[in-house]
Design a protein around this motif. Sequence first.
Motif, mmCIF file in Angstrom:
data_model
loop_
_atom_site.group_PDB
_atom_site.id
_atom_site.type_symbol
_atom_site.label_atom_id
_atom_site.label_comp_id
_atom_site.label_asym_id
_atom_site.label_seq_id
_atom_site.Cartn_x
_atom_site.Cartn_y
_atom_site.Cartn_z
ATOM 1 N N LEU A 26 0.779 -1.186 -0.076
ATOM 2 C CA LEU A 26 0.061 0.079 0.008
ATOM 3 C C LEU A 26 1.176 1.265 0.158
ATOM 4 C CD1 LEU A 26 -2.933 1.159 0.340
ATOM 5 C CD2 LEU A 26 -2.752 1.105 2.587
ATOM 6 N N ILE A 27 1.931 1.261 0.781
ATOM 7 C CA ILE A 27 2.752 2.361 0.931
ATOM 8 C C ILE A 27 3.318 2.614 -0.499
ATOM 9 C CG2 ILE A 27 4.909 3.366 2.007
ATOM 10 C CD1 ILE A 27 3.843 2.016 4.635
ATOM 11 N N PHE A 28 3.924 1.511 -1.028
ATOM 12 C CA PHE A 28 4.535 1.561 -2.399
ATOM 13 C C PHE A 28 3.666 2.054 -3.273
ATOM 14 C CE2 PHE A 28 5.324 -0.506 -6.378
ATOM 15 C CZ PHE A 28 6.709 -0.027 -6.872
ATOM 16 N N PHE A 29 2.644 1.606 -3.522
ATOM 17 C CA PHE A 29 1.660 2.160 -4.726
ATOM 18 C C PHE A 29 1.198 3.594 -4.360
ATOM 19 C CE2 PHE A 29 0.453 -2.431 -5.337
ATOM 20 C CZ PHE A 29 1.393 -2.519 -6.529
ATOM 21 N N MET A 30 1.102 3.884 -3.123
ATOM 22 C CA MET A 30 0.675 5.494 -2.634
ATOM 23 C C MET A 30 2.132 6.188 -3.124
ATOM 24 S SD MET A 30 -1.115 5.253 0.710
ATOM 25 C CE MET A 30 -0.519 6.844 1.511
ATOM 26 N N VAL A 31 3.200 6.073 -3.031
ATOM 27 C CA VAL A 31 4.281 6.738 -3.202
ATOM 28 C C VAL A 31 4.691 6.872 -4.749
ATOM 29 C CG1 VAL A 31 6.796 6.637 -2.914
ATOM 30 C CG2 VAL A 31 5.437 6.487 -0.892
ATOM 31 N N THR A 32 4.283 5.575 -5.582
ATOM 32 C CA THR A 32 4.894 5.602 -6.825
ATOM 33 C C THR A 32 3.648 6.152 -7.676
ATOM 34 O OG1 THR A 32 4.063 3.335 -7.073
ATOM 35 C CG2 THR A 32 6.320 3.595 -6.542
ATOM 36 N N THR A 33 2.514 6.358 -7.208
ATOM 37 C CA THR A 33 1.449 6.747 -8.212
ATOM 38 C C THR A 33 1.415 8.444 -8.407
ATOM 39 O OG1 THR A 33 -0.082 5.128 -7.217
ATOM 40 C CG2 THR A 33 -1.086 6.798 -8.322
ATOM 41 N N THR A 34 1.158 8.790 -9.557
ATOM 42 C CA THR A 34 1.047 10.060 -9.646
ATOM 43 C C THR A 34 -0.253 10.442 -9.936
ATOM 44 O OG1 THR A 34 1.520 9.823 -12.054
ATOM 45 C CG2 THR A 34 3.643 10.070 -10.871
ATOM 46 N N PHE A 35 -0.644 11.505 -9.509
ATOM 47 C CA PHE A 35 -1.832 12.118 -9.655
ATOM 48 C C PHE A 35 -2.066 13.380 -10.380
ATOM 49 C CE2 PHE A 35 -2.080 9.947 -5.318
ATOM 50 C CZ PHE A 35 -2.906 9.217 -5.379
ATOM 51 N N THR A 36 -2.691 12.973 -11.560
ATOM 52 C CA THR A 36 -2.657 14.115 -12.690
ATOM 53 C C THR A 36 -4.233 14.681 -12.698
ATOM 54 O OG1 THR A 36 -3.237 12.691 -14.370
ATOM 55 C CG2 THR A 36 -0.985 12.945 -14.101
ATOM 56 N N ARG A 37 -4.131 15.836 -12.835
ATOM 57 C CA ARG A 37 -5.527 16.394 -12.891
ATOM 58 C C ARG A 37 -5.816 17.094 -14.310
ATOM 59 N NH1 ARG A 37 -7.148 21.543 -8.874
ATOM 60 N NH2 ARG A 37 -8.741 20.080 -7.881
ATOM 61 N N GLN A 38 -6.470 16.295 -14.838
ATOM 62 C CA GLN A 38 -6.913 16.635 -16.501
ATOM 63 C C GLN A 38 -7.706 17.755 -16.413
ATOM 64 O OE1 GLN A 38 -7.868 13.114 -18.613
ATOM 65 N NE2 GLN A 38 -5.716 12.512 -18.359
ATOM 66 N N THR A 39 -7.472 18.912 -17.134
ATOM 67 C CA THR A 39 -8.507 19.798 -17.093
ATOM 68 C C THR A 39 -9.232 20.019 -18.579
ATOM 69 O OG1 THR A 39 -6.640 21.434 -17.712
ATOM 70 C CG2 THR A 39 -7.454 21.547 -15.521
ATOM 71 N N GLN A 40 -10.444 19.800 -18.579
ATOM 72 C CA GLN A 40 -10.905 19.962 -19.880
ATOM 73 C C GLN A 40 -12.348 20.824 -19.771
ATOM 74 O OE1 GLN A 40 -12.345 15.873 -20.596
ATOM 75 N NE2 GLN A 40 -10.187 15.162 -21.154
ATOM 76 N N LEU A 41 -12.740 21.081 -20.775
ATOM 77 C CA LEU A 41 -13.773 22.368 -20.887
ATOM 78 C C LEU A 41 -15.014 21.640 -21.166
ATOM 79 C CD1 LEU A 41 -12.512 25.184 -23.057
ATOM 80 C CD2 LEU A 41 -12.595 25.277 -20.593
ATOM 81 N N LYS A 42 -15.840 21.573 -20.418
ATOM 82 C CA LYS A 42 -17.256 21.265 -20.473
ATOM 83 C C LYS A 42 -18.244 22.029 -21.353
ATOM 84 C CE LYS A 42 -21.054 18.707 -18.637
ATOM 85 N NZ LYS A 42 -21.702 17.871 -17.384
#
Length: 141
Positions: A26-42
């Motif tokens: 769980l710690i490994f996956f939390m550290v290696t995961t990148t969270f990207t915020r995709q901005t799109q126009l609706k």
Amino acid sequence: MRSRRKRLEEVNVNLTPLIDVVFLLLIFFMVTTTFTRQTQLKIDLPQSQSEIQAEQQLPIEIVIDRQGSYALNGEVLIRSDLASLKAALVELSANQTDLPIVLTGDAQAPHQAFVTALDAAAQLGFVKVSITTQSETEDAN
């Protein structure tokens, strides 16, 4: 002779190592995961009741050869500079900047020739510009 019954030992599964491994994963996956915020126009497109379709406009075709020379709708320009290209576009389009422009060029044409053609179209206010390409399957034939 009396036989003694053997006592059965209780079988226990130690869960501590399993929990440790799960926490490490769980710690490994939390550290290696990148969270990207995709901005799109609706966008909600407007609706229309009429069924009249827009007229198909014939595009202006700009052809660029291997040396960087221009031809507009089959007519070769004498000079290959920005001013003559803009003048030819104005003459051919009759100041209608809503006409589509199709840019077709040789694969070995200089990049500057493409940039000049795009710059001329942008300076005159053309917004419907497309670049033609050839698919790899057609190239193999």
